[in-house]
Design a protein around this motif. Sequence first.
Motif, short mmCIF file in Angstrom:
data_model
loop_
_atom_site.label_atom_id
_atom_site.label_comp_id
_atom_site.label_asym_id
_atom_site.label_seq_id
_atom_site.Cartn_x
_atom_site.Cartn_y
_atom_site.Cartn_z
N ARG A 76 0.84 -1.20 0.00
CA ARG A 76 0.00 0.00 0.00
C ARG A 76 0.87 1.24 0.00
O ARG A 76 1.77 1.38 0.83
N ILE A 77 0.56 2.14 -0.90
CA ILE A 77 1.32 3.36 -1.04
C ILE A 77 1.19 4.21 0.23
O ILE A 77 0.18 4.18 0.92
N ALA A 78 2.25 4.94 0.54
CA ALA A 78 2.32 5.87 1.66
C ALA A 78 2.28 5.17 3.01
O ALA A 78 1.97 5.78 4.02
N THR A 79 2.56 3.88 3.02
CA THR A 79 2.66 3.14 4.28
C THR A 79 3.89 2.25 4.20
O THR A 79 4.55 2.16 3.17
N GLN A 80 4.18 1.55 5.30
CA GLN A 80 5.27 0.59 5.30
C GLN A 80 4.79 -0.81 4.97
O GLN A 80 5.52 -1.79 5.15
N MET A 81 3.55 -0.92 4.45
CA MET A 81 2.98 -2.21 4.10
C MET A 81 3.59 -2.72 2.79
O MET A 81 3.40 -2.13 1.73
N PRO A 82 4.36 -3.84 2.84
CA PRO A 82 4.95 -4.39 1.62
C PRO A 82 3.96 -5.30 0.90
O PRO A 82 2.93 -5.69 1.45
N GLY A 83 4.27 -5.65 -0.33
CA GLY A 83 3.48 -6.63 -1.05
C GLY A 83 4.00 -8.04 -0.82
O GLY A 83 5.20 -8.25 -0.63
N PHE A 84 3.10 -9.03 -0.84
CA PHE A 84 3.48 -10.41 -0.56
C PHE A 84 3.20 -11.34 -1.75
O PHE A 84 3.20 -12.56 -1.59
N SER A 85 2.97 -10.77 -2.93
CA SER A 85 2.63 -11.60 -4.07
C SER A 85 3.76 -12.56 -4.45
O SER A 85 3.51 -13.60 -5.06
N HIS A 86 4.99 -12.20 -4.09
CA HIS A 86 6.12 -13.06 -4.41
C HIS A 86 6.30 -14.19 -3.40
O HIS A 86 7.09 -15.11 -3.63
N GLU A 87 5.55 -14.12 -2.28
CA GLU A 87 5.65 -15.14 -1.24
C GLU A 87 4.37 -15.96 -1.10
O GLU A 87 4.42 -17.12 -0.69
N LEU A 88 3.22 -15.37 -1.41
CA LEU A 88 1.93 -16.01 -1.17
C LEU A 88 1.17 -16.17 -2.49
O LEU A 88 1.18 -15.27 -3.33
N ASP A 89 0.50 -17.29 -2.64
CA ASP A 89 -0.33 -17.47 -3.84
C ASP A 89 -1.74 -16.93 -3.56
O ASP A 89 -2.06 -16.50 -2.44
N ALA A 90 -2.59 -16.97 -4.57
CA ALA A 90 -3.93 -16.38 -4.47
C ALA A 90 -4.76 -17.03 -3.37
O ALA A 90 -5.50 -16.35 -2.64
#
Length: 500
Positions: A76-90
């Motif tokens: 999420r932009i403007a937060t420290q929330m990273p994306g996990f798409s490279h670690e978690l599947d759908a």
Amino acid sequence: MRKLPLRHVVAALLCAVALLLISSPGLSAEAKRLYEQHCASCHSADRLGGMGPALLPENLRRLRPDAATEVIADGRIATQMPGFSHELDAEQISLLVDFIYEPLAEMPVWGMAEMDASRVVHHERSELSDTPLFDADPLNLFIVVELGDHHASLLDGDSLEVLTRFPTRYALHGGPKYEPDGRFVYFASRDGWISKFDVYNMKTVAEIRAGINTRNVAVSGDGRYLLVGNYLPHSAVLLDAGDLTPLKILEARDAEGTSSRVSAVYTAAPRESFIVALRDVAEVWEIGYGTPGFPLRRIELDDYLDDFFFDPGYRHLIGAARNANNAQVVNLDEGLKVAELDLTGLPHLGSGISWEYRGRPVLATPNLREGQVSVIDMQEWKIIERIDTLGPGFFMRSHGDSPYAWVDVFFGPNRDAVHIIDKNTLEIVRTLRPAPGKTAAHVEYDRHGRYAILSIWDDDGAIVIYDGDTLEEVKRIPMKRPSGKYNVYNKTRLDPGTSH
């Protein structure tokens, strides 16, 4: 062994009971495992919030499950929330979404009794010296928050030496707030602790837990009261600034009874009031502290406002919602929206600054979604310039006696860059990269405008001190992820170059 006071024992028992109530039936063991592995370190094992906000359906009303899926995958932009798409599947992401939208078996309570039981006075007023225990200008000190190991440093703005370094509560948020004369400063942690620090004696003197998941704290213009804004419970809490005794809980509900998180609280000293931003209802509150009973005035709007900037006289507020493509200008005297601004880049108005440009007052703000600084005429309420930058920015700073404004490039591949803008020409005159590859952010000037101090936002970081005129580096001091620096004079005298 020294016995703990009864109220501390009660507070511990209440916290333990709250944690026992968080388990929700029907959730798969795999979902819980995924949450503990990927989410608990920031949002806490009980979902009540830590470095990140609480993850409960009551707090996610404005985030639909499909949007939550995108946030988990992409960040999420403007937060420290990273994306996990490279670690978690759908499927795993779907399990997490179901998990965070599952209600708790019973919501924890944090009211007057719980606050009273948590309050602790470390040093009585009679134990404290009224003369500073250092030889420095008390108005030219900085509090430097170091998030890397949960400490803060007290920096002399003249000698550029650290006077003391002391531990803070975990995950401070919202920036420390000074009382009017600058002697006492108040910290808010994300898990609700309010700490009162005596700058003269360099000691933490009192603490209270005013919420479970807290956004920030504001100090009244007369120094008598604090207002704490909470995500959980949905409340604003009034405290006596002297000893942090809780005085009143204001449940955050609109006129129809809809509950809301409090996204921020502000002080409007010329109005003798606090201003409250509500996250989930289209209202702004004004709470008078100069009138007995702390009367609450509701200003109903046609959209949410999460983030504010005030004009110098505190007659107008400029607000924007995180999901909006514009900003609203609200006349606080009349309680009405008087203008709308086309700000599509998600302005970070809480970091806005002002100055006089060609005889007219202007507001400048970085944008969290676009590489651009917006400059706004505050008489006609229109955008007069869009200054292109190397990426979205988070913090913007100047000083009333400086010709320059500094803005970082907090997000994206150029996060190690900071731009310096000439306030007379609205042009970028220099771009610095003080630590290539590391985030450079949050400049703050000393009281005289002589030095500009920047953070290298890294666990192996530093503050970098620049000459305010020549823009040349003077000194750097190693620190643990120094996030913000807060000068006593600029914050208490409301210098137009810093946030208030």
